[in-house]
Design a protein around this motif. Structure first.
Motif, PDB file in Angstrom:
ATOM      1  N   TYR A  13     -22.190  51.605  -0.642  1.00  0.00           N
ATOM      2  CA  TYR A  13     -22.146  51.234  -2.484  1.00  0.00           C
ATOM      3  C   TYR A  13     -21.619  50.359  -2.892  1.00  0.00           C
ATOM      4  O   TYR A  13     -21.817  50.006  -3.989  1.00  0.00           O
ATOM      5  N   VAL A  48     -25.545  57.447 -18.417  1.00  0.00           N
ATOM      6  CA  VAL A  48     -23.893  57.729 -17.742  1.00  0.00           C
ATOM      7  C   VAL A  48     -23.259  56.513 -17.118  1.00  0.00           C
ATOM      8  O   VAL A  48     -22.104  56.735 -15.951  1.00  0.00           O
ATOM      9  N   GLY A  53     -30.843  56.736  -7.963  1.00  0.00           N
ATOM     10  CA  GLY A  53     -30.271  58.230  -8.168  1.00  0.00           C
ATOM     11  C   GLY A  53     -28.556  58.476  -8.143  1.00  0.00           C
ATOM     12  O   GLY A  53     -27.973  59.831  -7.765  1.00  0.00           O
ATOM     13  N   HIS A  54     -27.875  57.875  -6.906  1.00  0.00           N
ATOM     14  CA  HIS A  54     -26.510  57.780  -6.805  1.00  0.00           C
ATOM     15  C   HIS A  54     -25.931  56.655  -7.139  1.00  0.00           C
ATOM     16  O   HIS A  54     -24.039  56.570  -7.393  1.00  0.00           O
ATOM     17  N   ARG A  55     -26.117  55.603  -7.762  1.00  0.00           N
ATOM     18  CA  ARG A  55     -25.441  54.534  -8.153  1.00  0.00           C
ATOM     19  C   ARG A  55     -26.503  54.003  -9.047  1.00  0.00           C
ATOM     20  O   ARG A  55     -27.763  53.916  -8.950  1.00  0.00           O
ATOM     21  N   VAL A  94     -21.851  51.588 -11.938  1.00  0.00           N
ATOM     22  CA  VAL A  94     -21.507  52.988 -11.088  1.00  0.00           C
ATOM     23  C   VAL A  94     -21.676  53.746 -10.327  1.00  0.00           C
ATOM     24  O   VAL A  94     -23.004  53.486  -9.863  1.00  0.00           O
ATOM     25  N   MET A 147     -21.707  57.295  -8.124  1.00  0.00           N
ATOM     26  CA  MET A 147     -21.345  58.579  -7.810  1.00  0.00           C
ATOM     27  C   MET A 147     -20.640  58.713  -6.652  1.00  0.00           C
ATOM     28  O   MET A 147     -20.509  58.471  -5.426  1.00  0.00           O
ATOM     29  N   PRO A 148     -19.719  60.060  -6.512  1.00  0.00           N
ATOM     30  CA  PRO A 148     -19.124  60.412  -5.320  1.00  0.00           C
ATOM     31  C   PRO A 148     -19.587  60.731  -4.916  1.00  0.00           C
ATOM     32  O   PRO A 148     -20.467  61.170  -5.081  1.00  0.00           O
ATOM     33  N   MET A 149     -18.846  60.684  -2.777  1.00  0.00           N
ATOM     34  CA  MET A 149     -19.490  61.745  -2.406  1.00  0.00           C
ATOM     35  C   MET A 149     -18.398  62.820  -1.866  1.00  0.00           C
ATOM     36  O   MET A 149     -17.087  61.919  -1.991  1.00  0.00           O
ATOM     37  N   ARG A 150     -18.473  63.971  -1.930  1.00  0.00           N
ATOM     38  CA  ARG A 150     -17.652  65.104  -1.424  1.00  0.00           C
ATOM     39  C   ARG A 150     -17.515  65.369   0.165  1.00  0.00           C
ATOM     40  O   ARG A 150     -18.963  65.632   0.977  1.00  0.00           O
ATOM     41  N   ILE A 151     -16.450  64.950   0.888  1.00  0.00           N
ATOM     42  CA  ILE A 151     -16.964  64.528   1.725  1.00  0.00           C
ATOM     43  C   ILE A 151     -15.774  65.544   3.293  1.00  0.00           C
ATOM     44  O   ILE A 151     -14.752  66.052   2.071  1.00  0.00           O
ATOM     45  N   ASN A 167     -19.353  56.883  -1.036  1.00  0.00           N
ATOM     46  CA  ASN A 167     -20.804  55.865   0.260  1.00  0.00           C
ATOM     47  C   ASN A 167     -19.731  54.635   0.218  1.00  0.00           C
ATOM     48  O   ASN A 167     -20.329  53.381  -1.025  1.00  0.00           O
ATOM     49  N   LEU A 199     -14.660  63.926  -9.152  1.00  0.00           N
ATOM     50  CA  LEU A 199     -16.415  64.020  -9.593  1.00  0.00           C
ATOM     51  C   LEU A 199     -16.905  63.583 -10.405  1.00  0.00           C
ATOM     52  O   LEU A 199     -17.806  63.625 -10.706  1.00  0.00           O
TER      53      LEU A 199
END
Lengths: 658, 376
Positions: free
Chosen positions: B330, B254, B176-178, B370, B372-376, B327, B351
């Motif tokens: 990942y 995706v 779900g995140h990658r 793939v 997904m980015p993380m908003r830090i 992250n 994003l």
């Protein structure tokens, strides 16, 4: 109130000037407030509120009140035309909601305004349209008895103002708050709030304030507190202490049926819980204050959100006493040894309650013995006027030194019992949990620690004298409790509660600095929810975002999660959302900070060591060290105690060494 | 049951089976391995009802029969046997004696009758079978297993998607995140298959494949899909798994087909820098920021508790500046799974999903991850 054939008449100019002018219309919610109050004043039994795009595109308030005659309707859109007061004398005793005669003209001047009204006795209704305050167009119209007001395109002619409107979700949330306040204020009126064609909230007619309060806040167990002191009558319905939130947004206070946000009153109520509430936390619930109209000034604030009492401190004081007495009874607010010995929080058994003087049950005003009205007492005190209500229930002069102690209120209650009591102080139960005892020992010269149970009292919860980090970890038992040795006894920690507290602290710090990292999701998770929940998500998007969840409404009954808090990336998004919704739903409004606290607590719960998890000694050491950094380590975020200590003395006694 | 078998054969079989036996199950039988003797073979099997593993070896069977004995107990005892032949005798179908031939050392184990052991799934005889070189299976799993979701409540991503279309086999996993996807062309085949293999089975398969590669055994795995189960035959062991009956997410959607910018970075230097900087990242978060400027990739991390970290890697990049949070783990998983000297990082916006590919692509193999980015 004048109630001749014509209900509406123009105020004299001088009176108009005496009324503080203010901006009535600030945002859609203020429109809703004005219109709903008009409906209440018109004797409505049912009020429907419809808004579109947060109320900016449309606010429609329809009631089944008594309606207006055509001539009255014409006048209604003139400035300072009102049915509610006629002279300054009336202003001194306002009993209706609206009174200035400003609302409709102000609203009509910044929107496309339409009014349709018909009296029950008339066969034909009237429609008036005003565009941006221009000349009005009047026409006969067929309509149901009552009045419907439509405000479209708010601020369409005031672009500067329009720019200041917030996101649709924020404006929606404000409207919901106004509607909730209106519904709580008028239990006998059905209030229905619809958003973009969907019913978002429904408050059905209730026979009493209590029923309305329970209906409006269904998820809380509300304890009633009622009483009178002098001219002040109080009726309050308040949640258990562990359900309290940070910030007073979920505590609804009404003065003579008017919703107010008065910090002093809220504080008085919070303080009635004693020190089971951390400073800054407030219960969820509703409090109604009723007092003669000449003792309260509602004409202070353009939106009437604030009121001024003839003696604010006395009101707060009286409120505190009434609420405190009933709450102690309802919740069995803790005495040392109480909750621990009995294993859980519950009211003391009847006999025990009789035998033990609950500090809150005898709070009479000091000294004289006579029961003065709050009003006369108030006059003896200094600084009772002023626009700001005085700090509530502050210990009077002599004990001001003690006010330094965090839980000043608990001590106030004690002070009030002391003069009347000749019992030795250490036999009296304290309403202070020992967490603050150490502080009071250090800081208070007056009533000394002797009053509190001694450290070795059996089963007393732990005082924060010994740093957790200095405890020596011995063992984990039942995969649930951590046994540690301290200098003064054996400490038993609930591992889940402790870990939760630490995670909560960390989350909260992160939230305060807006640093909750959000992990974007590859596949948005769609969660099916009810229509009101979807509405809630729409309103609370900011709250969700600041908790690290990016959510969007994906349909009438579905929402999509686009990002999750990184800290909880392993938790299931569906569950996270449902939990958050549950927490937010409980507030029923935009009580962001409080809801966030609950949400963070919930999230902390998910992200923490659970009961049943084995933990390594290193983990325990880290946990203990982290606990020392937590500001209020005695309880987990849900209010459960984390730790108990068994003193050496008690152990010695148990095995017959002493 | 009465038989004699070489210790090393018995040990190998029991060792492989006991990994599947479920020691914590509410069904005590599942903590056992099933021993059954017939003809001139001993079969050893274990199952947790989702996975089952069976292996067999030649034995001198004096009396056929079957018995189920606790897996862990049996393994420990077999290990203690001296090298050479071992005799196994089961009386009344339960009491089992393990005895070294030509040595007084013996154990008695309390077992249960073999008939009490749950029946193992069998492929229907007409089920289609495919053969896959074991290297291919091993590579598919190695490059994708780390992004399988560990959330058992979400079965559709708590598994790996295995697809075979024509000559191309593919494994895709996501939490779900990658997401990671590995494709390999297997020349001369033409097959169609789609299965969702649960995480636990993927781990077992990986172990079996790696072991048999190490032992240079049969270089192929036979895959049979039959009913709700898939059967993998590797080096004399048959491994069956109950496939996940769910819909894998639409992964094609995706994976960005193009990205606005692309950074070519040296793999090991990038990996080292990430590891170093992630060390200083906020507790548990592992969040790092990648800032790309012409020729340089800067990696930073900060933690309110413990300060910050910085490193930079020379890269092949010429586009405008961009900063994006991720992250680090990942990325590190992916960088550890591929062995090219260079990787290509494709990014569109802060994003948007980032795409990692090996520096060299071949027609036979294609890999993409793939993140997904993380908003830090």
């Amino acid at each position: 109130m004048p109630a001749e054939g014509r209900r509406i008449h123009v105020l004299p100019d001088d009176l108009a000037n005496q009324i503080a002018a203010g901006e009535v219309v600030e945002r859609p919610a203020s429109v809703v407030k004005e219109l709903v109050e008009n409906s209440f004043d018109a004797g409505a039994r049912r009020v429907s509120i419809d808004i579109e795009t947060g109320g900016v595109a449309l606010v429609r308030v329809a009631d089944d009140g008594h309606g207006m005659a055509r001539e009255d309707a014409e006048l209604a859109v003139l400035r300072h035309a009102t049915s509610k007061i006629a002279s300054i004398d009336d202003l001194q005793r306002i009993e209706s909601f609206g009174f200035r005669g400003e609302a409709l003209p102000s609203i009509a001047s910044v929107s496309r305004f339409a009014l349709r009204t018909r009296r029950h006795e008339d066969t034909e209704g009237t429609e008036i349209r005003v565009d941006g305050g221009g000349p009005f167009a009047l026409a006969p119209a067929g309509c149901a008895a009552g009045t419907t007001m439509e405000v479209r395109d708010l601020f369409f002619n005031v672009p500067a103002r329009r720019k200041f409107l917030r996101a649709t979700s924020t404006e929606s949330a404000h409207v919901t708050e106004v509607a909730m306040a209106a519904a709580l204020a008028q239990p006998a009126v059905t209030v229905i709030l619809s958003r973009d064609g969907r019913v978002a909230r429904e408050w059905l007619r209730a026979p009493s304030r209590e029923e309305r309060a329970r209906g409006a806040i269904p998820d809380e167990v509300l304890a009633p507190a009622r009483g009178e002191r002098g001219p002040l009558g109080v009726e309050a319905f308040l949640s258990r202490p562990e359900r309290a939130r940070t910030g007073a947004t979920a505590l609804w206070i009404f003065v003579n049926g008017r919703h107010v946000r008065d910090r002093a009153l809220a504080r008085a109520i919070a303080q009635a819980y004693g020190s089971v509430l951390e400073p800054g936390r407030y219960p969820v619930g509703v409090a109604y204050l009723d007092l003669p109209h000449d003792l309260v000034d509602v004409n202070v604030h353009p939106q009437k959100a604030e009121v001024r009492f003839a003696d604010g401190r006395a009101v707060a004081d009286a409120l505190y006493k009434i609420v405190a007495a009933d709450l102690a009874r309802a919740f069995g607010l803790p005495t040392p040894g109480g909750p621990w010995q009995r294993g859980k929080m519950r009211p003391p058994p009847e006999d025990e309650a009789k035998g033990t003087p609950w500090t809150f049950q005898a709070p009479e005003l000091p000294a004289s013995g006579a029961r003065p009205s709050w009003h006369s007492v108030a006059t003896e005190r200094e600084d009772a006027t002023g626009g700001e209500a005085a700090p509530a229930a502050r210990p009077p002069e002599g004990d001001l030194a003690m006010a330094a102690v965090g839980a000043a209120l608990g001590q106030l209650a004690m002070r009030e019992v002391d003069p009347a009591s000749d019992r030795p102080p250490d036999t009296r139960p304290s309403i202070l949990p020992p967490a603050s005892v150490a502080a009071s020992r250090a800081g208070a010269p007056g009533p000394p620690a002797a009053r509190y149970p001694t450290a070795d009292e059996i089963g007393a919860p732990v005082e924060r004298r010994v740093p957790f980090g200095s405890l020596r970890y011995l063992a984990q038992v039942r995969s649930t409790f951590l046994i540690c040795e301290g200098p003064d006894g054996v400490y038993v920690l609930d591992q889940h509660a402790a870990a939760e507290r630490v995670t909560f602290h960390r989350l909260r710090r992160g939230w305060e600095s807006r640093a909750i990292a959000r992990q974007k999701l590859l596949f948005p998770v769609v969660v099916e929810v009810s229509a009101p929940e979807a509405a809630l998500v729409e309103e609370s998007r900011e709250a969700f975002a600041s908790a690290g969840l990016d959510v969007e409404v994906a349909g009438a009954t579905s929402i999509a999660v686009h990002a999750v808090p990184h800290l909880l990336a392993r938790a299931t998004p569906e569950r996270l959302v449902r939990d958050l919704l549950g927490e937010l739903g409980r507030t029923g409004d935009r009580a962001y900070s409080g809801a966030i606290d609950r949400a963070l607590a919930t999230m902390a719960c998910h992200g923490s060591v659970r009961a049943g998890d084995p933990v390594a000694p290193e983990e325990v050491a880290a946990l203990l060290a982290a606990l020392d950094e937590v500001d209020f380590a005695g309880h987990c975020p849900h209010g459960r105690p984390i730790v108990m200590r068994i003193g050496w003395l008690e152990l010695d006694q148990k095995v017959g060494r002493r | 049951m009465d038989l004699v078998i070489a210790k090393k054969d018995l040990l190998r079989l029991v060792a492989r089976c006991q990994g599947v036996a479920d020691k914590k199950s509410a069904m005590p039988a599942l903590a056992n391995v099933l021993l059954s003797a017939e003809g001139n073979v001993l079969r050893v099997a274990a199952t947790d009802l989702y996975l089952a593993v069976t292996g067999q070896a030649t034995a001198e069977v004096a009396k056929a029969g079957s018995v189920a004995v606790p897996a862990k107990d049996l393994l420990e005892r077999v290990k203690m046997m001296p090298d050479g032949p071992v005799q196994i005798v089961a009386k009344d179908g339960a009491q089992t004696t393990l005895k070294a031939v030509g040595s007084p050392r013996r154990y008695t184990i309390h077992g249960m009758p073999g008939t009490d052991f749950p029946a193992l799934p069998q492929p229907s005889p007409d089920a289609p079978s495919l053969e896959l070189p074991i290297d291919v299976l091993s590579t598919l799993i190695a490059r994708t297993h780390f992004s399988i979701s560990t959330d058992e409540t979400r079965a559709h991503v708590n598994s790996a998607l295995f697809e075979w279309a024509g000559e191309r086999v593919r494994m895709v996993t996501t939490d779900g995140h990658r997401l990671s996807k590995m494709e390999i062309t297997v020349g001369g085949t033409n097959a169609t298959a789609t299965m969702l293999i649960p995480l636990k089975a993927v781990n077992e398969l990986r172990r079996l494949a790696d072991e048999s590669r190490a032992e240079k055994e049969v270089p192929a795995v036979r895959i049979t899909q039959s009913g709700p189960n898939a059967f993998f035959s590797i080096a004399g062991m048959q491994f069956s798994v109950k496939l996940v009956d769910a819909q894998f997410p639409p992964y094609q959607q995706v994976i960005p087909s193009v990205t606005d910018r692309s950074v070519r970075a040296p793999r090991s230097a990038f990996s080292d820098a990430l590891k170093a900087v992630a060390l200083a990242a906020s507790d548990r978060t592992g969040g790092v920021k990648l800032a790309m400027t012409a020729g340089t990739l800067r990696i930073t991390s900060e933690s309110p508790e413990s300060g910050n970290g910085f490193d930079e890697v020379p890269v092949d990049y010429a586009g405008p500046d961009l900063t994006i949070g991720f992250n680090a783990k990942y990325f590190l998983d992916v960088l550890a799974a591929i062995d090219d000297d260079e990787v290509i990082l494709g990014i569109s916006g802060e994003l948007d999903p980032a795409v990692l590919r090996p520096g060299t692509e071949s027609a036979e193999q294609s890999y993409v991850a793939v993140v997904m980015p993380m908003r830090i």
